[in-house]
Structures are given as C-alpha cells and as structure tokens.
Design an enzyme around this catalytic site. Structure first.
Site, PDB file in Angstrom:
ATOM      1  N   SER A 227       0.835  -1.205   0.000  1.00  0.00           N
ATOM      2  CA  SER A 227       0.000   0.000   0.000  1.00  0.00           C
ATOM      3  C   SER A 227       0.873   1.259   0.000  1.00  0.00           C
ATOM      4  O   SER A 227       2.010   1.234   0.474  1.00  0.00           O
ATOM      5  CB  SER A 227      -0.910  -0.023   1.221  1.00  0.00           C
ATOM      6  N   CYS A 282      -3.348  -4.464  -8.210  1.00  0.00           N
ATOM      7  CA  CYS A 282      -2.952  -3.052  -8.302  1.00  0.00           C
ATOM      8  C   CYS A 282      -3.246  -2.528  -9.704  1.00  0.00           C
ATOM      9  O   CYS A 282      -3.187  -1.332  -9.937  1.00  0.00           O
ATOM     10  CB  CYS A 282      -1.483  -2.888  -7.955  1.00  0.00           C
TER      11      CYS A 282
HETATM   12  P1  NAD Z   1       0.590  -3.659   2.898  1.00  0.00           P
HETATM   13  O1  NAD Z   1       1.189  -2.324   2.645  1.00  0.00           O
HETATM   14  O2  NAD Z   1      -0.353  -3.799   4.040  1.00  0.00           O
HETATM   15  O3  NAD Z   1       1.739  -4.747   3.176  1.00  0.00           O
HETATM   16  C1  NAD Z   1       2.824  -4.916   2.293  1.00  0.00           C
HETATM   17  C2  NAD Z   1       4.034  -5.415   3.071  1.00  0.00           C
HETATM   18  O4  NAD Z   1       4.420  -4.423   4.027  1.00  0.00           O
HETATM   19  C3  NAD Z   1       3.792  -6.705   3.851  1.00  0.00           C
HETATM   20  O5  NAD Z   1       4.913  -7.535   3.681  1.00  0.00           O
HETATM   21  C4  NAD Z   1       3.643  -6.251   5.297  1.00  0.00           C
HETATM   22  O6  NAD Z   1       4.151  -7.193   6.208  1.00  0.00           O
HETATM   23  C5  NAD Z   1       4.452  -4.966   5.355  1.00  0.00           C
HETATM   24  N1  NAD Z   1       3.870  -3.953   6.241  1.00  0.00           N
HETATM   25  C6  NAD Z   1       2.551  -3.704   6.457  1.00  0.00           C
HETATM   26  N2  NAD Z   1       2.394  -2.667   7.304  1.00  0.00           N
HETATM   27  C7  NAD Z   1       3.640  -2.250   7.625  1.00  0.00           C
HETATM   28  C8  NAD Z   1       4.129  -1.207   8.464  1.00  0.00           C
HETATM   29  N3  NAD Z   1       3.314  -0.398   9.130  1.00  0.00           N
HETATM   30  N4  NAD Z   1       5.462  -1.055   8.572  1.00  0.00           N
HETATM   31  C9  NAD Z   1       6.310  -1.862   7.905  1.00  0.00           C
HETATM   32  N5  NAD Z   1       5.882  -2.871   7.084  1.00  0.00           N
HETATM   33  C10 NAD Z   1       4.575  -3.060   6.956  1.00  0.00           C
HETATM   34  O7  NAD Z   1      -0.078  -4.132   1.520  1.00  0.00           O
HETATM   35  P2  NAD Z   1      -1.024  -5.378   1.266  1.00  0.00           P
HETATM   36  O8  NAD Z   1      -2.357  -5.132   1.876  1.00  0.00           O
HETATM   37  O9  NAD Z   1      -0.325  -6.646   1.584  1.00  0.00           O
HETATM   38  O10 NAD Z   1      -1.131  -5.315  -0.337  1.00  0.00           O
HETATM   39  C11 NAD Z   1      -2.100  -4.569  -1.013  1.00  0.00           C
HETATM   40  C12 NAD Z   1      -1.530  -3.269  -1.514  1.00  0.00           C
HETATM   41  O11 NAD Z   1      -0.434  -3.515  -2.378  1.00  0.00           O
HETATM   42  C13 NAD Z   1      -2.527  -2.477  -2.348  1.00  0.00           C
HETATM   43  O12 NAD Z   1      -2.428  -1.125  -2.009  1.00  0.00           O
HETATM   44  C14 NAD Z   1      -2.054  -2.700  -3.775  1.00  0.00           C
HETATM   45  O13 NAD Z   1      -2.407  -1.687  -4.690  1.00  0.00           O
HETATM   46  C15 NAD Z   1      -0.584  -2.764  -3.571  1.00  0.00           C
HETATM   47  N6  NAD Z   1       0.069  -3.428  -4.677  1.00  0.00           N
HETATM   48  C16 NAD Z   1       0.763  -2.670  -5.555  1.00  0.00           C
HETATM   49  C17 NAD Z   1       1.372  -3.250  -6.650  1.00  0.00           C
HETATM   50  C18 NAD Z   1       2.115  -2.411  -7.630  1.00  0.00           C
HETATM   51  O14 NAD Z   1       2.748  -2.983  -8.501  1.00  0.00           O
HETATM   52  N7  NAD Z   1       2.063  -1.106  -7.559  1.00  0.00           N
HETATM   53  C19 NAD Z   1       1.280  -4.633  -6.832  1.00  0.00           C
HETATM   54  C20 NAD Z   1       0.565  -5.386  -5.904  1.00  0.00           C
HETATM   55  C21 NAD Z   1      -0.025  -4.772  -4.825  1.00  0.00           C
END
Ligand code: NAD
Length: 490
Positions: A227, A282
């Site tokens: 995210s 995404c």
């Molecule tokens: P997320 O941001 O919640 O988590 C992603 C990663 O970050 C995980 O490994 C998690 O353990 C870690 N994380 C979560 N919160 C954290 C924090 N506060 N501090 C440090 N690390 C933390 O994302 P998600 O819900 O797993 O995935 C969905 C998101 O990913 C959506 O916003 C989607 O659009 C995005 N996404 C983007 C792409 C792209 O290519 N731009 C591709 C796939 C997914």
C-alpha cells in the site's frame, strides 16, 4: 496441530525467535492453514549476515553458471505449477485460473533473468584519448531484500529476486504474513536447485521484520510492493539508512470508454479487470469513465455482467471470482461503499453482505457498481482494493484525460476505442506509467518495466527486465592506459 512455519536461513530451515504467531486462513472458509511467525529483528540479523557471507563467493560464480540454478528453478516451477496454484488459491482466495496465470508471469521473470550473461554486460570504448580505453562494468551490490504484499504471493517476489541473484547479489525475502505458504513452497524448490547456502533466505514476519530490514547495514537494496502509506514509509526509511530502494504502492485505475469502442469485448475486458482477483489487483479497473454516447450501452452491459458473475470458492470450477483476503478487508470495502453512497453516489449493483451457499464463513463481497461518482469525492480517490467499480461520465476525451491526470495515483490508465488518433492522444497525454489501449489489465511482460507513476511508485528504477538489472548492479568505470614497451623481453 497446524504447521508452524519456519524461516530458511543460510541453507537451513529453522525456527523463528518470534514472540507472536498469526493464523494463516483460507479466506473462503476461515479454515486455519498454518501459523506464521512475526519474526524478530534477530532473525533478520541472522539472515542478513548469512547473505553477506554468501555474497563473497556467489559474486565470483560466473554469470553463466549462476543462471544454471535459475534454469533448474524454471523446470521445477513448471513441474509444480498445479500444486503451487492450489496453494495460492487456498491462502489468497483467487480462482485457480488466476493462480496459474500469476505463476506463469513469475516463471517469465525467471526466463528473462536467465539472460543475465548478456543483460549484465557493460560498455567499452577504445581510445577515449590516445592510447586510453574506458569501460563501464556492472557489479552486484551485495545483499538485497524484498518486502511483498498479499495479493500476488506467487508472482511479486519474482519481479526481483531472480534478477538480483543472477546479477551476483544474495537475497532476503519477506513475504506477506497473510499469505506465506506459497513462497514457503517456492523456497523448497529453490533449495532443490542446490544453490549455495545463504544466497536466498526467507524470513517470515510483519512490521518488526520490515524495520529490521530497513535498518540493517549489510542490506544494500530494498524492493517493496504494497500500500502507498507503507511504500512511502519504506522509501523514506531505506533512503535514510543509505539504501537503494524501489517502492510500488497502491492505485486507483481509470478505464475510459469512447462511444466507438466494441461493446462486447470492452464489456468482457472491463468486467475481468474490475472483478478479476476480486478487485485485489494493483492494476484492477476501479473507475469506469464513459464518454458521450457510451454511457447507456456500456452501463447496461457492465451491470448485466456484474450481476451474473459467478462468485464462490476459487477451487471450484466455473467460479469467476473468489473472496477478498479477510473479514477486515470485507468490512473496509463495505464501509467505503457506504461512504460513497453518503457522498451522493448510487448503487447500481449491490454486492454487500452476500450469501454464498456452502461458504457462509467466507470473506465474500459480490461485484458492486456505484453510479454517479463525483470525481472530487473520497470514494473516487481512495483505493478500495475490492470488487467495486465506480462509474463516472464526461462528454469529451479531453475531459476524460483531465480526469485521469487529476488523480494522485498513476499505476494504470486504459482507453477503449476503435480510433487510432484517440488512442495516440491518450497514450501521449495520460499521466500513468502503464497504459492499456483496448486492454484492461496493462501488466507489462517480464522484459518491460512495471512502470507505476505518481503516488503509485516511489523511486526511479522499476521492477522487471532491464530496470531490474540496473537496480541490482552498480556501475564501475575504468579508465585504462598501458605504456608500450615493445623492447621488453618476456
Ligand atoms: P501492505 O502495505 O499492508 O503490506 C505490504 C508489506 O508491508 C507486507 O509484507 C507487510 O508485512 C508490510 N507492512 C505492512 N504494514 C507495515 C508497516 N506499518 N510497517 C512496515 N511494514 C509493513 O499491503 P497489502 O495489503 O499486503 O497489499 C495490497 C496493496 O499492495 C494495495 O495497495 C495494492 O495496490 C498494492 N500493490 C501494488 C502493486 C504495484 O505494482 N504497484 C502490486 C501489488 C499490490
């Protein structure tokens, strides 16, 4: 007893020192599949150290020998594709067809990385001055790490690690704690290739592990996908600790439909884009913008398609859409739909609170269409990450492009038309890094960069292809002169 997942560090499976463990649940049933550790900083420290030691010998392995492990991995991935697809569907919810598709994209990246002996080559120019030659060499950085999201457990790590290790780096992978099982299985396949200990390490965990990765001095480069708020945090922290970093964030992708678009194909493609993977892509279409006369025919066709979408367990044949990742996500999605209605949108197809026979405990939301969404409303600008398509209408392509460009995201924008001139204008003017022309999920193949823009990407070099090779190498320029002494006897 459900299995407690381990970490893979320095060529060995070992218990995490985590104080906390989470249940990994099947989102269609809430069945607990395993328990994942929220690994501590000490686990990351161990993995980073092992990778740093392994780097000293791995970088000396000739590139054409390094890629032999990737050729082997490709074969193992092909042979185990069905088992891996089942695992993705079990832990992530998407349909088996979608899981197979993401694995094929993963394998494609392994194939491209097998070309490293050519991709990693540098440049040489003789006689930059008389008798002086200059060369640019690409060398690996050291230890690199990936932090992955939940929505493509089998594909996203492959945007990075095959290139990183092929270039001579060693690796630390942290999958999403929501879907750790797929990479757990992939790691067993990597192990089967016989790759030297410490070259690829797997640490399961959440924020504590991420923070340890961000701060560890041996880790030179970080690839993040998730995210946007976390992407921004990782970008800032990694930079503050002197690391190379690329962060792919969230999205809100508009699809523009001109009146001359093919109704049948456009409808099918838009439905697949908005509701494929339950909207948890995404590159999912989340805003549909009809232009001029397109409004009535396309609104009707999309509404019919949304109502008839088959929703259920991704393991069942004939199902077109599985659940969202968990109950918290379902509640968030339904809350955002409520908010959209408060902001003046109208619900054309309502997918909230569905009853999926046989899966009453599952985290399901059916396809939902919101009409009359205002471009300045929060619902038009917030990533919902679920099967919800907001519908807007404008009168001209110029207005549509202005609407695309007014958003703060820039992952993808698509145009449906039969006019080459309109397509060219859109391609030229739309402010997004991935553009689809009569394509609904403009996902670049592995040999092109995955080019998010604006709040959808923080960094410079993107994942995949040549960008990945640049990201995982540092250039060294050598200026060389040799004094000639032909009289010397050897
Ligand atoms: P997320 O941001 O919640 O988590 C992603 C990663 O970050 C995980 O490994 C998690 O353990 C870690 N994380 C979560 N919160 C954290 C924090 N506060 N501090 C440090 N690390 C933390 O994302 P998600 O819900 O797993 O995935 C969905 C998101 O990913 C959506 O916003 C989607 O659009 C995005 N996404 C983007 C792409 C792209 O290519 N731009 C591709 C796939 C997914």
């Amino acid at each position: 007893m459900v299995e407690r997942l381990q970490n893979y560090i320095d060529g060995r499976w070992q218990d995490s020192t985590a104080a906390e463990w989470l249940d990994v649940e099947n989102p269609a049933t809430q069945e607990v599949l395993a328990q994942v550790p929220l690994s501590a900083a000490g686990d990351v420290e161990q993995a980073a150290q092992a990778a740093a030691v392994a780097f000293q010998s791995w970088r000396r392995v000739p590139p054409n020998d390094r890629v032999q492990y990737l050729f082997h991995l490709k074969r193992l991935l092909d042979e185990n594709l069905e088992d891996l697809a089942q695992t993705i569907t079990l832990e992530c919810g998407k349909t088996l067809g979608e899981s197979r598709g993401e694995l094929r994209r993963a394998i494609e990246n392994v194939e491209v990385a097998c070309g490293i002996p050519m991709l990693m080559q540098g440049d040489v120019l003789e006689d930059v001055a008389r008798g002086i030659d200059e060369m640019m060499i690409r060398q690996p950085l050291g230890v690199a790490a990936a932090i992955a999201p939940f929505n493509f457990p089998g594909m996203i790590p492959f945007w990075f690690f095959p290139y990183a290790i092929a270039c001579g780096n060693t690796y630390l992978l942290k999958p999403s704690e929501k879907v750790p099982l797929t990479m757990y299985k992939v790691m067993r396949l990597i192990e089967q290739t016989g790759i030297p200990a410490g070259v690829v390490n797997l640490v399961n965990g959440g924020k504590e592990a991420v923070d340890a990765i961000l701060e560890h001095p041996a880790i030179r480069a970080i690839s993040f996908v998730g995210s946007s708020p976390v992407a921004k945090y990782v970008y800032q922290q990694a930079a503050a600790h002197g690391k190379r970093v690329q962060c792919q964030g969230g999205a809100k992708n508009p699809i523009i439909i001109l009146p001359d678009a093919d109704v049948e194909m456009t409808t099918k493609i838009t439905l697949d884009s908005a509701f494929g993977c339950a909207g948890q892509r995404c590159l999912a279409a989340s805003l549909m913008v009809t232009v001029g006369q397109a409004k009535q025919p396309f609104t009707e066709a999309i509404a019919d398609g949304a109502k008839s979408r088959v929703v259920g367990s991704g393991l069942e044949s004939g199902v077109q859409m599985g659940p969202v990742i968990n109950h918290a996500s379902r509640e968030r999605i339904e809350g955002l739909v409520d908010q959209g209605l408060e902001e003046g949108a109208n619900v054309l197809v309502d997918g909230r609170q569905p009853n999926i026979s046989g899966y009453e405990q599952g985290s399901f939301v059916r396809p939902t269409l919101l009409q009359d969404v205002r471009p300045d409303s929060r619902i038009a600008q917030t990533e919902i990450f679920g099967p919800v398509l907001g519908m807007l209408h404008v009168e001209t392509i110029e207005e549509a492009i202005a609407l695309v460009n007014s958003g703060h995201w820039g992952n993808m924008a698509c145009l449906f038309t039969s006019s080459g001139a309109a397509a060219r204008k859109f391609r030229y003017d739309a402010e997004a890094g991935n553009i689809g022309i009569n394509i609904g999920v403009a996902a670049p193949m592995a040999f092109f960069p995955f080019s998010g823009w604006k709040e959808s990407f923080f960094g410079d070099l993107h994942g995949q292809g040549r960008h990945a090779v640049e990201f995982f190498t540092q250039t060294k320029v050598v200026v060389e002169r040799w004094f000639q002494d032909w009289t010397r006897q050897f």
